[in-house]
Every structure is written in structure tokens, then in C-alpha cells.
Design an enzyme around this catalytic site. Structure first.
Site, PDB file in Angstrom:
ATOM      1  N   LYS A  18     -11.819  -4.192  -3.281  1.00 31.37           N
ATOM      2  CA  LYS A  18     -12.778  -3.127  -3.546  1.00 31.37           C
ATOM      3  C   LYS A  18     -12.103  -1.809  -3.860  1.00 31.37           C
ATOM      4  O   LYS A  18     -12.662  -0.960  -4.508  1.00 31.37           O
ATOM      5  CB  LYS A  18     -13.722  -2.970  -2.358  1.00 31.37           C
ATOM      6  CG  LYS A  18     -13.018  -2.735  -1.043  1.00 31.37           C
ATOM      7  CD  LYS A  18     -13.984  -2.934   0.117  1.00 31.37           C
ATOM      8  CE  LYS A  18     -13.211  -2.964   1.427  1.00 31.37           C
ATOM      9  NZ  LYS A  18     -14.024  -3.373   2.545  1.00 31.37           N
TER      10      LYS A  18
ATOM     11  N   LYS B 175      -5.212 -10.103  -5.990  1.00 30.57           N
ATOM     12  CA  LYS B 175      -6.434 -10.451  -5.254  1.00 30.57           C
ATOM     13  C   LYS B 175      -7.563  -9.485  -5.602  1.00 30.57           C
ATOM     14  O   LYS B 175      -7.314  -8.311  -5.915  1.00 30.57           O
ATOM     15  CB  LYS B 175      -6.170 -10.481  -3.740  1.00 30.57           C
ATOM     16  CG  LYS B 175      -5.934  -9.148  -3.123  1.00 30.57           C
ATOM     17  CD  LYS B 175      -5.939  -9.222  -1.592  1.00 30.57           C
ATOM     18  CE  LYS B 175      -5.744  -7.804  -1.068  1.00 30.57           C
ATOM     19  NZ  LYS B 175      -5.794  -7.620   0.334  1.00 30.57           N
TER      20      LYS B 175
ATOM     21  N   LYS C 286       0.814  -1.223   0.000  1.00 26.44           N
ATOM     22  CA  LYS C 286       0.000   0.000   0.000  1.00 26.44           C
ATOM     23  C   LYS C 286       0.843   1.266   0.000  1.00 26.44           C
ATOM     24  O   LYS C 286       0.319   2.344  -0.250  1.00 26.44           O
ATOM     25  CB  LYS C 286      -0.936   0.010   1.211  1.00 26.44           C
ATOM     26  CG  LYS C 286      -2.015  -1.045   1.081  1.00 26.44           C
ATOM     27  CD  LYS C 286      -3.185  -0.725   1.954  1.00 26.44           C
ATOM     28  CE  LYS C 286      -4.349  -1.625   1.612  1.00 26.44           C
ATOM     29  NZ  LYS C 286      -5.513  -1.354   2.431  1.00 26.44           N
TER      30      LYS C 286
END
Ligand code: AMP
Ligand code: TRP
Length: 327
Positions: free
Chosen positions: A195, A192, A111
Site C-alpha cells: 500500500k 510485493k 525501508k
């Protein structure tokens, strides 16, 4: 009785991976154990966000959790920031975790790379997650595969705290499903499903209408032969569909492949199973969304019940770590 705890971030719409990897287990565990589930809004602050959107996703995610089958009479369902013990305990966890341990977390690496602004909170994120879990004397944490490393770190922190300051925390274990623990993006089966990822065609949202679900599954990336069998390395796209079909029908991916010969049949069966699985959830969600007042009442009650457990654990931890108390 076994205590179960888990959390989910209110960042964007809930997708199929959340449901198959985690929420399905959350629902079944509320009957066998004392289950505590949390909408982790403080964790959502670790990345850039819009305040109004965060507020509304917190409410709608709570409604979604009830729609998938969490029942506030059978579990404790609450919002993380409503129980202030989480933020306070996180500081104790930050002072117990090592910098080097946090630096090794793959979620942080994923991230943070390539982003202009990386908050300090994104780095200490797993310490807050450890606080979430340890405050409830948790035995089991139902999560998807991507969270395994954070639960391992939580165990290490609990063991370290206990050995330095005396028995304080229960050491938890991760519960990861055998099918659906890692649902991949339909367009990029090496990533993966997520959202917050920028891949609308590769992501099935729980609230997607049936025709959108069918379209996305029919366009899913496979490969050039037409053989249906499970092998993640050589057939990532087909294996992902088999995992989804298996998780949606209570089978292993291998069992799900029985009797399916061609890709077209695999896609039809998977689309049908997912549409059937999500239909009742979507209906219940729309009913609940019509009555936010009732959800607010349930959330307030959930926080009260959660606080009762969390405050007892936090006072034990405060005392054992050596914080002075005037009473
Ligand atoms: P998050 O939305 O990141 O807060 O995740 C909530 C839960 O869903 C966690 O237990 C994750 O491990 C799980 N999860 C998220 N994405 C996936 C996925 N693609 N496959 C399986 N589980 C997932
Ligand atoms: N980090 C988890 C995720 O990204 C969410 C989470 C926060 C969580 N606190 C938790 C999961 C405690 C399990 C237990 O999915």
C-alpha cells in the site's frame, strides 16, 4: 486454548495482499482459537508520517478489520498505543535483541536504503513487534511471507530471555498461508504488492470499485507466450494472477489453473473472483464508516481486554529481568 496474535500498520489503504496474505487467516482463526488483533500505530511512527492522516487511518483500518470479518465479540481487537505495556516491553526486548540481529533484518534494509531520514525506531521496529507478540503468550502468528524473519527473531528473543531470566515468554510460531502469502505488484511482479509503494496500477485496494479492479487486472503484466501454468521464476506475472485466483477461491495456484487456457480467460476469472470476494467487505465497510461512535466504543473495550493479558505478562517479565518492585 491456542492464543493467536497479529498486527497490521495503519499506513495507507488496505490492499489485496494484506487480505489474502494475512487478514483472511485472521478471520478464520478467531473461531478455533483465542485471537488478539492489533492496529500497530506505534510501528507507523517509524517512517515519516502525517499526524492527522495517522489518526484517521487508525480509525478506518479498525473499521476495515471489522468489515473483513473480525468480530469484537469473538476476538480482542485494539489499538497498540492504547495499551502502554507494548512500549515498555519493547525496551526489554531492545535490551535482549542483539544489534547484529536487528541489522540483518531485510525489512530494515529495504525501508532504510536510499532514504534521507532513517529513524532509530525503524531499526528497533522488530523489538516492538516481539513485544506485541510475547505480551500475549502467543502460540501462533498469522502473517504473510514477508514477516517470517521477524517472527523468527521474536522466537530467538523469547528463547534467550527465558534462558537468561527464567521461563517468562511463550515461544510463538508463524502461520503463513499456502496461497496468497506473497501477492506481487500487478505491474512489477518481482515486487510485493504494497500500500505504501508508488504503484497505483499494480496495487488492488480493498475499497477499489469493481471497474477499477477489472482494469488493473486486465492490464497486469504477463509475458509474450500464451500458456497458463504456475512457475514463479519463468512466469512471475501469470503465477501471481494464479496465486490471487487461488487464494480468492480457496484453491492452490495449480488447482486454479485447471481448465484455463489463455491469458484473457485467466484475467477474466481472476477479476471476477476478486470483485466477488471484495463486494461484501466493501458494503460492510461503508456501513461501519457511517457510525464511528460505535467503533470508538469497541476499540476502548478491546484495549481494556488486551491490557488485562499484557499487564500480567509484563509484570512477570519486569520481575524476572530484575526490576525492583516496592510491593
Ligand atoms: P502491513 O500492511 O505491512 O502492516 O502488513 C499486514 C499483514 O499483511 C502482514 O501480515 C503482511 O505479511 C501481510 N502482507 C502485506 N503485503 C502483503 C503481500 N503483498 N502479500 C501477502 N501478504 C502481505
Ligand atoms: N511488522 C508487521 C508488518 O509489517 C506488523 C506487525 C507489528 C505485526 N506487530 C506485529 C505482525 C505482531 C504480527 C505480529 O506487517
Amino acid at each position: 486454548m491456542t492464543r493467536v496474535f497479529s498486527g497490521i500498520k495503519p499506513s495507507g489503504a488496505v490492499q489485496l495482499g494484506n487480505y489474502l496474505g494475512a487478514l483472511q487467516n485472521w478471520v478464520s482463526m478467531q473461531d478455533e482459537s483465542e485471537a488478539v488483533y492489533c492496529v500497530v500505530d506505534l510501528h507507523a511512527l517509524t517512517v515519516p508520517h502525517d499526524p492527522d492522516e495517522l489518526r484517521s487511518s487508525t480509525l478506518s483500518l479498525t473499521q476495515m478489520l471489522m468489515a473483513v470479518g473480525l468480530d469484537p465479540d469473538r476476538c480482542i481487537l485494539f489499538v497498540q498505543s492504547h495499551v502502554q505495556e507494548h512500549a515498555e516491553c519493547a525496551w526489554l526486548m531492545e535490551c535482549t535483541a542483539a544489534f547484529g540481529e536487528l541489522r540483518r533484518m531485510t525489512q530494515f534494509k529495504d525501508k532504510s536504503t536510499g532514504n534521507e531520514f532513517v529513524s532509530a525506531g525503524l531499526f528497533t521496529y522488530p523489538a516492538l513487534q516481539a513485544a506485541d507478540i510475547l505480551l500475549y503468550d502467543t502460540n501462533q502468528v498469522p502473517v504473510g511471507e514477508d514477516q517470517r524473519q521477524h517472527i523468527e527473531l521474536t522466537r530467538d528473543i523469547a528463547i534467550r530471555f527465558n534462558s537468561r531470566f527464567g521461563d517468562t515468554f511463550t515461544v510463538p510460531e508463524a502461520i503463513i498461508p499456502s496461497s496468497g502469502a506473497r501477492v506481487m505488484d500487478l505491474q512489477h511482479p518481482e515486487k510485493k504488492m504494497s500500500k505504501s509503494e508508488d504503484s497505483p496500477q499494480g496495487t488492488i485496494l480493498i475499497l477499489d470499485p469493481p471497474d477499477a479492479i477489472e482494469k488493473k487486472i486486465k492490464r497486469a503484466v504477463t509475458d509474450s507466450d500464451d500458456e497458463v501454468f504456475f512457475d514463479i521464476d519463468t512466469k512471475p506475472g501469470v503465477s501471481n494472477l494464479l496465486s490471487i485466483l487461488g487464494a480468492a477461491t480457496g484453491k492452490t495456484p495449480q488447482e486454479a489453473s485447471d481448465g484455463i487456457e489463455r491469458y484473457g480467460d485467466l484475467k477474466n476469472a481472476t477479476a471476477e473472483a476478486v470483485v466477488e470476494l471484495l463486494k461484501p467487505i466493501q458494503e460492510k465497510y461503508h456501513d461501519l464508516a457511517d457510525d464511528p461512535g460505535e467503533t470508538n466504543r469497541l476499540i476502548a473495550k478491546g484495549a481494556e481486554k488486551a491490557r488485562e493479558i499484557a499487564s500480567a505478562t509484563l509484570s512477570r517479565a519486569r520481575n524476572n529481568i530484575g526490576l525492583f518492585s516496592h510491593n
